[in-house]
Design an enzyme around this catalytic site. Structure first.
Site, PDB file in Angstrom:
ATOM      1  CG  HIS A   1      -1.721  -1.201   1.423  1.00 43.85           C
ATOM      2  ND1 HIS A   1      -2.997  -1.390   0.939  1.00 43.85           N
ATOM      3  CD2 HIS A   1      -1.380  -2.362   2.043  1.00 43.85           C
ATOM      4  CE1 HIS A   1      -3.421  -2.614   1.272  1.00 43.85           C
ATOM      5  NE2 HIS A   1      -2.451  -3.221   1.931  1.00 43.85           N
TER       6      HIS A   1
ATOM      7  CE  LYS B   1      11.054  19.575 -10.234  1.00 47.74           C
ATOM      8  NZ  LYS B   1       9.722  19.917 -10.694  1.00 47.74           N
TER       9      LYS B   1
ATOM     10  CD  GLU C   1       7.893  12.472 -14.908  1.00 41.30           C
ATOM     11  OE1 GLU C   1       8.947  13.037 -15.224  1.00 41.30           O
ATOM     12  OE2 GLU C   1       6.854  13.082 -14.649  1.00 41.30           O
TER      13      GLU C   1
END
Ligand code: ARG
Length: 460
Positions: free
Chosen positions: A151, A278, A285
């Site tokens: 989970h 960043k 992704e």
């Protein structure tokens, strides 16, 4: 002369044409045309000189296709017709003999089967390379503790090598599925004609050998309307892409500041157009995001084939874009995943720190009580109480005092504190397939053997 008085409406021509996307079947079409010509020769339909001239003509056309000088006429419908028309231009009316005993229906099924066989092999090889990379990473990180999750909550610590090998086995199943897809495309459709068979006694077995098929499709109706092998490829590809999406997803999570378990190399990251600090894990992704696209290929073709009456219908032309798009994306993702992993670095300390979260040893404490005679369900409740008490007082489990323990169960003595030493939670998972070092060493051996086996079986 033709049956039709008028040329097709331009809109119909656009709808009907597959030339915009079936060009990549050209090498397969040439290959099968050569094999078909040899079968025509063997049956006495072509003489030796005609066979040679057709062979030369096909070479010229193949060179033109390769070199980009193939002259594509306006209004050409598909690659099969385009090649035939060009062959006739190059060698004259003799080129028109090539289509004796062949229909585009068995022709296209054969081209697509050849294409699927090639790409099921290519996919298999890329999967093996990725498995080898995962194995190598697992070997290097065999004894690095990390938290295992359920989970996405910290559950029990495992070794990073163990976690990485989970992907190895997933991909091992993919490799088997690709091998099965390859076999499924192993029956030769050519020689089935439009649907009923041929008026010519062509040696289909010889053609099958010539084109490296395993056998001859036994039913001409099935042969021209079968696209199961494409679905088999697409289903294998969909499951594999789903696996890659899970891998990508974990890399995205793990490379975030919140986890900080790993770092994706600069080569596989991009910056932000506005935030100078960043470094985004775009590759991971996209591994995650490509999966539904590959699956959509399966769904498209399953939808096209659903309820189609036998035998060939033009609907089946829609198999190609679904297949090609899946092939392109899956092969790209497999290759990129291997390279991204090659350059991925893990943070040993960060992982170990996260794995040292004592609450992860709750099951071990429960098992301690079980060893002292308490039924597991009861032990589960006792340890739940310990966890609650620790949380309420802002303590770790090992900070609970012997008196605290006694309040929860008479059975809790000093062995409680031993169980809470981090190394023991990992090494206690000694069941087959578990994370304990001895088991992990066995697993690595099994993984090496599996990879060697796959390589040995090789592309059939
Ligand atoms: N372009 C067609 C396809 O991809 C080739 C087969 C056409 N057959 C026919 N009977 N019109 O399916």
């Amino acid at each position: 002369m033709s049956r039709f008085r008028d040329p097709p409406d331009p809109l119909f021509a656009r709808l009907n044409a597959s030339i915009g996307f079936d060009r990549r079947l050209a090498p397969y079409d040439i290959e099968q045309s050569r094999a078909h010509a040899r079968a025509l020769r063997a049956a006495g339909i072509l003489d030796a000189d005609e066979l040679a001239r057709i062979g030369d003509g096909l070479s010229t056309v193949a060179d033109e296709l390769d070199g980009g000088s193939f002259p594509l006429e306006e209004g050409e419908e598909d690659i099969h017709m385009a090649i035939e028309h060009r062959l006739i231009e190059v060698i004259g009316p003799l080129g028109g003999k090539l289509h004796t005993g062949r229909s585009r229906n068995d022709q296209v099924a054969t081209d697509v089967a050849l294409y699927v066989r090639d790409h099921a092999r290519a996919g298999g090889r890329l999967i093996e390379a990725l498995m080898a990379r995962l194995l190598e990473l697992a070997e290097r990180h065999v004894d690095w503790p990390m938290p295992g999750y359920t989970h996405l909550q910290r559950a029990q610590p495992v070794y990073l090598g163990h976690h990485l090998l989970a992907y190895f086995w997933m991909l091992g199943r993919d490799a088997r599925r690709f091998a099965a897809a390859r076999d499924s495309a192993g029956e030769l459709p050519l020689g089935s004609g439009a649907l009923a068979g041929l008026n010519w006694d062509l040696d289909r077995e010889a053609v099958a050998r010539d084109l490296d098929f395993d056998s001859v499709a036994p039913n001409s109706i099935d042969a021209v309307s079968n696209r199961d092998f494409v679905l088999d490829y697409l289903s294998a590809a969909s499951i594999c892409a789903m696996h890659l999406s899970r891998l990508g997803s974990e890399v995205v999570l793990w490379s975030s500041d919140e986890f900080s378990f790993c770092e994706v190399d600069e080569d596989f990251s991009s910056g932000s157009s506005i935030m100078p600090q960043k470094k985004n894990p775009d590759a991971a992704e996209l591994l995650r995001a490509k999966a539904p696209r590959v699956l959509s290929g399966f769904l498209t073709l399953a939808g096209v084939m659903h309820g189609l009456p036998l035998a060939y219908s033009k609907d089946m032309q829609e198999d190609k874009e679904a297949l090609f798009d899946a092939v392109d994306n899956l092969e790209l993702c497999l290759e990129a995943a291997e390279r991204m992993l090659d350059r991925l670095s893990f943070d040993r300390e960060g992982l170990a720190e996260a794995a040292a979260d004592e609450f992860a040893a709750a099951t071990d404490v429960a098992d301690l009580l079980v060893r002292k005679g308490m039924p597991f369900r009861e032990a589960h409740g006792v340890v739940g109480g310990l966890v609650r008490e620790a949380l309420e007082h802002g303590k770790s489990l090992s900070e609970l005092t012997p008196e605290d323990l006694r309040r929860h169960s008479e059975l809790l003595d000093d062995s409680y504190y031993e169980v809470l030493s981090p190394a023991s939670w990992l090494e206690s998972k000694g069941s087959a397939g578990g994370t304990a070092s001895a088991r992990l060493a066995e697993q690595l051996d099994a993984a090496r053997a599996t990879l060697a086996e796959l390589r040995e079986e090789g592309p059939s």
